[in-house]
Every structure is written in structure tokens, then in C-alpha cells.
Design a protein around this motif. Structure first.
Motif, PDB file in Angstrom:
ATOM      1  N   GLU A   1     -20.642 -37.546 -19.485  1.00 28.76           N
ATOM      2  CA  GLU A   1     -19.959 -36.391 -19.234  1.00 28.76           C
ATOM      3  C   GLU A   1     -18.484 -37.605 -19.118  1.00 28.76           C
ATOM      4  OE1 GLU A   1     -23.810 -34.558 -19.175  1.00 28.76           O
ATOM      5  OE2 GLU A   1     -23.089 -36.749 -18.757  1.00 28.76           O
ATOM      6  N   THR A   2     -18.790 -38.875 -18.824  1.00 32.30           N
ATOM      7  CA  THR A   2     -17.968 -39.612 -18.251  1.00 32.30           C
ATOM      8  C   THR A   2     -16.835 -39.559 -19.564  1.00 32.30           C
ATOM      9  OG1 THR A   2     -19.458 -41.775 -18.800  1.00 32.30           O
ATOM     10  CG2 THR A   2     -19.402 -40.991 -16.492  1.00 32.30           C
TER      11      THR A   2
ATOM     12  N   SER B   1      -8.434 -35.885 -17.859  1.00 30.72           N
ATOM     13  CA  SER B   1      -7.564 -36.451 -16.051  1.00 30.72           C
ATOM     14  C   SER B   1      -6.348 -36.386 -16.516  1.00 30.72           C
ATOM     15  CB  SER B   1      -8.399 -38.474 -16.139  1.00 30.72           C
ATOM     16  OG  SER B   1      -8.279 -38.983 -17.603  1.00 30.72           O
TER      17      SER B   1
ATOM     18  N   ALA C   1     -15.029 -36.340 -18.519  1.00 34.61           N
ATOM     19  CA  ALA C   1     -13.891 -36.408 -17.174  1.00 34.61           C
ATOM     20  C   ALA C   1     -12.878 -37.203 -17.567  1.00 34.61           C
ATOM     21  CB  ALA C   1     -15.017 -36.511 -16.466  1.00 34.61           C
TER      22      ALA C   1
END
Length: 104
Positions: free
Chosen positions: A60-61, A68, A64
Motif C-alpha cells: 500500500e505504501t 503521488s 501510494a
């Protein structure tokens, strides 16, 4: 933790320029939540790819990061090499870290 390996096939005559791009990178990923480390690996045998290896706390990171503004900015300023610098398509791999040894 996961790793994301981007295997990038660069023709020998462009390898120094490609490596320099990463030495001078914007570094925007370094401050992203969940980012652990970045390693750029240069091939030691002809025909093998560079590997841009990043470590993340979770999938998930990493995802993300790819969504971004920092990702878009970092890739836009990278001073892309001409298309003929590459000898094949990139290959993106994601792996879950099962076990790890401490670094020295």
C-alpha cells in the motif's frame, strides 16, 4: 515489507549516463511514508539489466508513492534518455520479504 525491482535494459554505451541520472536524482521518494531504502544495481555482465530496487513497509505504501505528486515530479525531472538507449522493455517485480539478515 516488500521489495520492488525495476529491471531496466540499457545499452552499454548509455550505462554511464543512466547511472548518473540516479546519482543526481531528486530524492523525493526518500521522504515518502513507508519508504525504507533504494538501491541502484549496475549489471556486471553485458546484456543484463540495471535493477532499481526499492524497499517498502507495505504494498500500500508503494502504491501510494506511485500515485503521488512526488512520483510524477521525480520521474518528470529525471532527464530521460533517448528511446534508443534501451535494449528492451522494463520488467517490474514485487516480492514480499520473508526473511532478512541485518546489514553491516
Amino acid at each position: 515489507m516488500i521489495t520492488v525491482a525495476n529491471r531496466i535494459y540499457v545499452k552499454p554505451e548509455y550505462q554511464d549516463q543512466f547511472a548518473e541520472r540516479f546519482r543526481e536524482r531528486a530524492g523525493l521518494v526518500d521522504g515518502m511514508p513507508g519508504f525504507v531504502a533504494n538501491h541502484v544495481l549496475r549489471p556486471t555482465r553485458e546484456g543484463e539489466p540495471f535493477v532499481v530496487l526499492t524497499f517498502w513497509e507495505s504494498r500500500e505504501t508503494f502504491e501510494a508513492w506511485t500515485q503521488s505528486d512526488a512520483f510524477r515530479q521525480g520521474h518528470a525531472r529525471s532527464g530521460s534518455l533517448p528511446r534508443e538507449a534501451f535494449s528492451g522493455p522494463n520488467v517490474l517485480e514485487m516480492h514480499e520479504v520473508v526473511t532478512s539478515s541485518p546489514t553491516r
